[in-house]
Each structure stands twice: as C-alpha cells, then as structure tokens.
Scaffold this motif. Structure first.
Motif, short mmCIF file in Angstrom:
data_model
loop_
_atom_site.label_atom_id
_atom_site.label_comp_id
_atom_site.label_asym_id
_atom_site.label_seq_id
_atom_site.Cartn_x
_atom_site.Cartn_y
_atom_site.Cartn_z
N PRO A 120 -51.45 7.06 -9.26
CA PRO A 120 -51.26 5.43 -8.82
C PRO A 120 -50.68 4.74 -9.30
N ASP A 121 -49.92 4.94 -10.74
CA ASP A 121 -49.48 3.85 -11.41
C ASP A 121 -47.93 3.89 -11.34
N VAL A 122 -46.83 4.15 -9.82
CA VAL A 122 -45.92 4.61 -9.90
C VAL A 122 -45.67 4.30 -8.89
N PRO A 123 -46.03 3.73 -7.78
CA PRO A 123 -45.39 3.61 -6.41
C PRO A 123 -44.29 3.75 -6.11
N GLU A 124 -43.60 3.35 -6.48
CA GLU A 124 -41.95 3.71 -6.32
C GLU A 124 -41.40 4.69 -6.15
N ARG A 125 -42.28 5.84 -6.23
CA ARG A 125 -42.67 7.16 -6.73
C ARG A 125 -42.76 7.87 -4.50
N SER A 126 -43.84 6.23 -4.34
CA SER A 126 -44.41 7.04 -2.70
C SER A 126 -44.97 8.68 -2.71
N LEU A 127 -45.55 8.88 -3.73
CA LEU A 127 -45.86 10.11 -4.15
C LEU A 127 -46.92 10.66 -2.68
N GLY A 128 -47.76 10.33 -1.79
CA GLY A 128 -48.23 10.79 -1.31
C GLY A 128 -47.57 11.07 0.54
N THR A 129 -46.62 10.81 0.10
CA THR A 129 -46.11 10.66 1.31
C THR A 129 -45.32 12.12 0.98
N TYR A 130 -44.55 11.89 -0.69
CA TYR A 130 -43.81 13.43 -1.12
C TYR A 130 -44.26 14.55 -1.47
N VAL A 131 -45.91 14.39 -2.12
CA VAL A 131 -46.90 15.66 -1.92
C VAL A 131 -46.01 16.67 -0.27
N ILE A 132 -47.00 15.75 0.24
CA ILE A 132 -46.97 16.35 2.31
C ILE A 132 -44.97 17.08 2.07
N LEU A 133 -44.75 16.17 2.18
CA LEU A 133 -43.46 16.68 2.48
C LEU A 133 -42.95 17.76 1.39
N ALA A 134 -43.21 17.91 -0.10
CA ALA A 134 -43.49 19.11 -0.78
C ALA A 134 -44.06 19.94 0.35
N LEU A 135 -45.01 19.87 0.79
CA LEU A 135 -45.49 21.23 1.68
C LEU A 135 -45.02 21.78 2.75
N VAL A 136 -44.66 20.64 3.35
CA VAL A 136 -43.36 21.32 4.55
C VAL A 136 -42.63 22.36 3.56
#
Length: 244
Positions: A181-197
């Motif tokens: 949660p300490d790197v909001p600039e990465r948008s990791l929540g969105t990125y993880v879903i895109l990676a699953l796709v």
C-alpha cells in the motif's frame, strides 16, 4: 439440498447458512448456499460452480442466496474482448520492472507481512486485518488443489503483490489479492488484475472471474471499470451495463 451432476458422477451436498449481517450493504441480511470442495474432481466441480456464479474461500464454494436482495452480481472478464482504458494502460506502464511468477499455494512469513500491511492500510476495520499467521496459512492452503499463488517482485526481489488464483478449465478465478500500500503510484490493484488477464491469455484461457460486482458497495463497484465485463443473469452470461 443435494444435486447430481452427471459429469462429476457423484452426489454433491449443498447447505444454506443462517442469516448474518451483510458485510457490504448496511442493514441487509446475508445468507449463502455452499458446499465443500474436495475429491479428485475438485477442479471440474470448481469450474462448474464458478460458471454458475459461486466463489471459493478456503475449501468452501459459496454463492449468496439473500432474501429479497440480488445486489451481488457474478462477473468475469472475457479475455479475448477485453480492452484496457487509458488509466489501466498507465497502470500497466508503471510496472515494467515487476516480475510475475506462479508458485505453490503455500503461505510464507514474507507474504503474511505484506498481507497485514495491506489489510491495516486498506481494510483496518475488517476481520481480515486481525488474522493470525495460522489464519493466513489456512486461507492460502485450504482447498487449493487447483490453485496457484502468483507473486510480483521488484528488481531487488521485494514482494510487491500477490494473487491467489484458482486455475479452472475455462479461466482463472481471482480468489484474493493483496499488494504494497506504500507505492500508490504503481496502481498495483489494477495492475494485478491486468496481469491475470495476460496470464490467462498466455495460457489459452477464456475468462478471469472477479467474484461479485456490487454497485452499492465502493469496495466492489470498481470491477465495472474492466470493460467489457460479463455478468451472470437469468439469461446466462451477458455483457454488463453498469448504468443499467
């Protein structure tokens, strides 16, 4: 309640939970239809039930059957038709340095430390924020016969995100994910879903199951951003219109 599925060749027992307060919409009551995921045909059963709108938690597969409420809508991303918008493309571009590796679904201290930081930052008032190391291990390992844990690491080897997924016959089911949660600039929540796709695409799988879209819940409404998105309705899986 029991059903006989000819393709599975055995009797499958289903149960209904008692009423509990809904965790997503204040003032409503939740009830679930559930069964246990076990046996040699667990992957086929999990696939069949996922296609019918069920979700897995530990070794339980469940679906809401709440009286007078149909707010929980099962949704999935059709991999071949998915087209990320501008903000999603930015999230993907923000993480070119992250590696993605599928590992056995075994809980580790490193994962648990990241999981706790995520929970306390994003969901500090939830029961999951109070989970013990043993609780976390059970969440990852129970009912995981056809599951994988996908880890995302930076070039220094630090764990930045993880996603527990079920590998179904027709897709990936996102059971649970958490991230730094300490790197909001990465948008990791969105990125993880895109990676699953992308993971599903590379493995020739048609769908990424995201669980339930709940328009009235901020925690669950975000899923409608992943367009086109399919929703399970009385007429089967159809393209979701969030405004409808």
């Amino acid at each position: 309640m029991s059903v006989i599925d000819g393709t599975l060749g055995r009797l499958q027992h289903f149960y209904r939970s008692g009423p509990l307060p809904c965790p997503y919409i204040s003032g409503r009551v939740e009830r679930k239809l559930f069964t246990r995921l076990n046996g040699g045909d667990a992957k086929a059963l999990n696939t069949t039930l996922s296609q019918a709108g069920f979700r897995r938690s530990h070794d339980i597969v469940y679906r809401p059957v709440c009286p007078g409420c149909r707010a929980c809508v099962p949704v999935r991303i059709p991999v071949a038709r998915f087209a990320p918008g501008r903000s999603m493309r930015r999230a993907w571009a923000a993480n070119p340095d992250l590696s993605r590796r599928s590992v056995l679904p075994v809980g580790t201290d490193e994962q648990f430390a990241l999981f706790l930081r995520y929970q306390r930052h994003r969901h500090g008032d939830s029961d999951m924020a109070r989970m013990s190391r043993a609780d976390y291990g059970s969440m990852i390992e129970e009912g995981s016969g056809s599951a994988a844990l996908i880890e995302f690491r930076d070039p220094a080897g630090a764990l930045r995100a993880a996603a527990l997924v079920d590998v179904l016959e027709d897709g990936l089911s996102a059971v649970y994910s958490f991230y730094d949660p300490d790197v909001p600039e990465r948008s990791l929540g969105t990125y993880v879903i895109l990676a699953l796709v992308e993971e599903a695409r590379q493995n020739g799988l048609d769908h990424v199951y995201l669980g339930y879209w709940i328009a009235q819940s901020h925690k669950m409404a975000y899923k409608a951003r992943f367009q086109p998105l399919e929703a399970l309705t009385d007429n089967g899986w159809t393209t979701l219109d969030p405004a409808g």
